[in-house]
Each structure stands twice: as C-alpha cells, then as structure tokens.
Design a protein around this motif. Structure first.
Motif, PDB file in Angstrom:
ATOM      1  N   UNK A  29      14.439  -2.038  15.700  1.00 45.10           N
ATOM      2  CA  UNK A  29      13.820  -2.959  14.752  1.00 45.10           C
ATOM      3  C   UNK A  29      13.046  -2.324  13.614  1.00 45.10           C
ATOM      4  N   UNK A  30      12.954  -0.994  13.586  1.00 41.35           N
ATOM      5  CA  UNK A  30      12.195  -0.338  12.513  1.00 41.35           C
ATOM      6  C   UNK A  30      12.858  -0.613  11.172  1.00 41.35           C
ATOM      7  N   UNK A  31      12.121  -1.236  10.255  1.00 39.33           N
ATOM      8  CA  UNK A  31      12.642  -1.516   8.921  1.00 39.33           C
ATOM      9  C   UNK A  31      13.551  -2.726   8.833  1.00 39.33           C
ATOM     10  N   UNK A  32      13.670  -3.491   9.895  1.00 39.41           N
ATOM     11  CA  UNK A  32      14.545  -4.662   9.910  1.00 39.41           C
ATOM     12  C   UNK A  32      13.718  -5.917   9.684  1.00 39.41           C
ATOM     13  N   UNK A  44      11.247 -11.243  20.891  1.00 42.40           N
ATOM     14  CA  UNK A  44      10.666 -10.431  21.952  1.00 42.40           C
ATOM     15  C   UNK A  44      10.915  -8.983  21.596  1.00 42.40           C
ATOM     16  N   UNK A  45       9.857  -8.184  21.525  1.00 42.14           N
ATOM     17  CA  UNK A  45       9.971  -6.760  21.227  1.00 42.14           C
ATOM     18  C   UNK A  45       9.715  -5.970  22.502  1.00 42.14           C
ATOM     19  N   UNK A  46      10.530  -4.949  22.747  1.00 38.45           N
ATOM     20  CA  UNK A  46      10.317  -4.104  23.919  1.00 38.45           C
ATOM     21  C   UNK A  46       8.898  -3.544  23.904  1.00 38.45           C
ATOM     22  N   UNK A  47       8.241  -3.589  25.041  1.00 39.68           N
ATOM     23  CA  UNK A  47       6.899  -3.030  25.233  1.00 39.68           C
ATOM     24  C   UNK A  47       5.859  -3.619  24.279  1.00 39.68           C
ATOM     25  N   UNK A  48       6.005  -4.895  23.968  1.00 39.51           N
ATOM     26  CA  UNK A  48       5.046  -5.571  23.092  1.00 39.51           C
ATOM     27  C   UNK A  48       4.684  -6.901  23.744  1.00 39.51           C
ATOM     28  N   UNK A  49       3.408  -7.138  24.041  1.00 40.55           N
ATOM     29  CA  UNK A  49       3.022  -8.351  24.761  1.00 40.55           C
ATOM     30  C   UNK A  49       3.016  -9.629  23.920  1.00 40.55           C
ATOM     31  N   UNK A  50       3.180  -9.504  22.608  1.00 37.86           N
ATOM     32  CA  UNK A  50       3.094 -10.694  21.742  1.00 37.86           C
ATOM     33  C   UNK A  50       4.282 -11.628  21.938  1.00 37.86           C
ATOM     34  N   UNK A  51       4.035 -12.904  21.740  1.00 38.17           N
ATOM     35  CA  UNK A  51       5.092 -13.904  21.586  1.00 38.17           C
ATOM     36  C   UNK A  51       5.159 -14.213  20.109  1.00 38.17           C
ATOM     37  N   UNK A  63       8.348  -2.789  12.257  1.00 37.80           N
ATOM     38  CA  UNK A  63       7.778  -1.539  11.758  1.00 37.80           C
ATOM     39  C   UNK A  63       7.923  -0.397  12.758  1.00 37.80           C
ATOM     40  N   UNK A  64       8.342  -0.709  13.975  1.00 36.23           N
ATOM     41  CA  UNK A  64       8.430   0.319  15.011  1.00 36.23           C
ATOM     42  C   UNK A  64       9.828   0.369  15.600  1.00 36.23           C
ATOM     43  N   UNK A  65      10.157   1.514  16.189  1.00 36.72           N
ATOM     44  CA  UNK A  65      11.455   1.702  16.836  1.00 36.72           C
ATOM     45  C   UNK A  65      11.439   1.019  18.196  1.00 36.72           C
ATOM     46  N   UNK A  66      11.691  -0.277  18.182  1.00 35.11           N
ATOM     47  CA  UNK A  66      11.747  -1.089  19.394  1.00 35.11           C
ATOM     48  C   UNK A  66      12.931  -2.039  19.285  1.00 35.11           C
ATOM     49  N   UNK A  83      19.238  -3.954   8.171  1.00 33.29           N
ATOM     50  CA  UNK A  83      19.551  -3.502   9.523  1.00 33.29           C
ATOM     51  C   UNK A  83      20.277  -2.168   9.470  1.00 33.29           C
ATOM     52  N   UNK A  84      19.735  -1.205  10.157  1.00 35.25           N
ATOM     53  CA  UNK A  84      20.334   0.124  10.259  1.00 35.25           C
ATOM     54  C   UNK A  84      20.557   0.416  11.739  1.00 35.25           C
ATOM     55  N   UNK A  85      21.631   1.134  12.082  1.00 33.49           N
ATOM     56  CA  UNK A  85      21.828   1.452  13.493  1.00 33.49           C
ATOM     57  C   UNK A  85      20.718   2.370  14.016  1.00 33.49           C
TER      58      UNK A  85
END
Length: 113
Positions: A29-32, A44-51, A63-66, A83-85
């Motif tokens: 998701x970085x930059x997407x 839902x972001x991996x390792x992120x508790x936010x909804x 902003x992060x590689x998740x 979106x970048x791979x």
C-alpha cells in the motif's frame, strides 16, 4: 505554461466495481491511493489496529509498506491510483516454506473482486 506527464514516472489508475462482501487486495500500500466513488468500503491494513471506512468521496493514501484489504460493505466503486507492485525478495535469498507471498491471498474464502 502546460504540464506534461513525466514518462519516466508512469502513474497507474483504474476503477473497480465491488459487489457487497467482496474483497480486493493491494499487496503493497505504500504510495497507493484508494478513493471510494460510490458505496461503502472498509480498509484493513496489516498490523494496523485502525478501522478505516470510506464512503463516496472519501480517500485513503497509503504511506507504509503494508497489505491493504478493501472489503465492500455495500455495492461499491473504487479508484486505485499509483498502484505499484510490491518489491519482490532479492534473488538468491531463501524463503521458508509457507512464507507469506504478497501475490497470494491467504485461504480464508476471500478472493480479489
């Protein structure tokens, strides 16, 4: 003075229609950017508790590689931009058997829309 796109930094953008309860995965998701054009989606972001819930007109910028999972709560349309791979592991580095791959969803009965 007009601005032209820089061919050395291509930007990808696509629209996606999601039926209710469908899931779309963004491996990195970085930059997407994800914009909800209609309906309601839950991010839902991996390792992120936010909804994170987006309704029509709302936007989320990663902003992060998740990994980001976009779940349609209602019939929805989203725009995914820039979106970048995800970066693949360097050749020659051994991956343990069963290691997580950014190119495959875990078997929870979910699949990209």
């Amino acid at each position: 003075m007009s601005t032209r796109p820089n061919p050395s930094s291509p930007s990808a953008r696509f629209h996606l229609s999601l039926p209710p309860r469908s899931v779309f995965a963004v491996p990195d998701g970085a930059g997407v950017g994800i914009e909800c054009r209609s309906g309601t989606v839950w991010l839902t972001l991996d390792r992120d508790p936010r909804d994170i819930v987006l309704e029509a007109g709302d936007r989320f910028d990663g902003t992060e590689h998740r990994r980001i999972l976009v779940s349609a709560l209602t019939s929805s349309c989203i725009t995914v931009s820039d979106a970048q791979p995800a970066a693949m592991p360097l050749a020659g580095r051994a991956q343990p058997a069963g290691a997580w791959s950014p190119w495959r969803l875990l078997p929870h009965g979910l699949s990209p829309a």
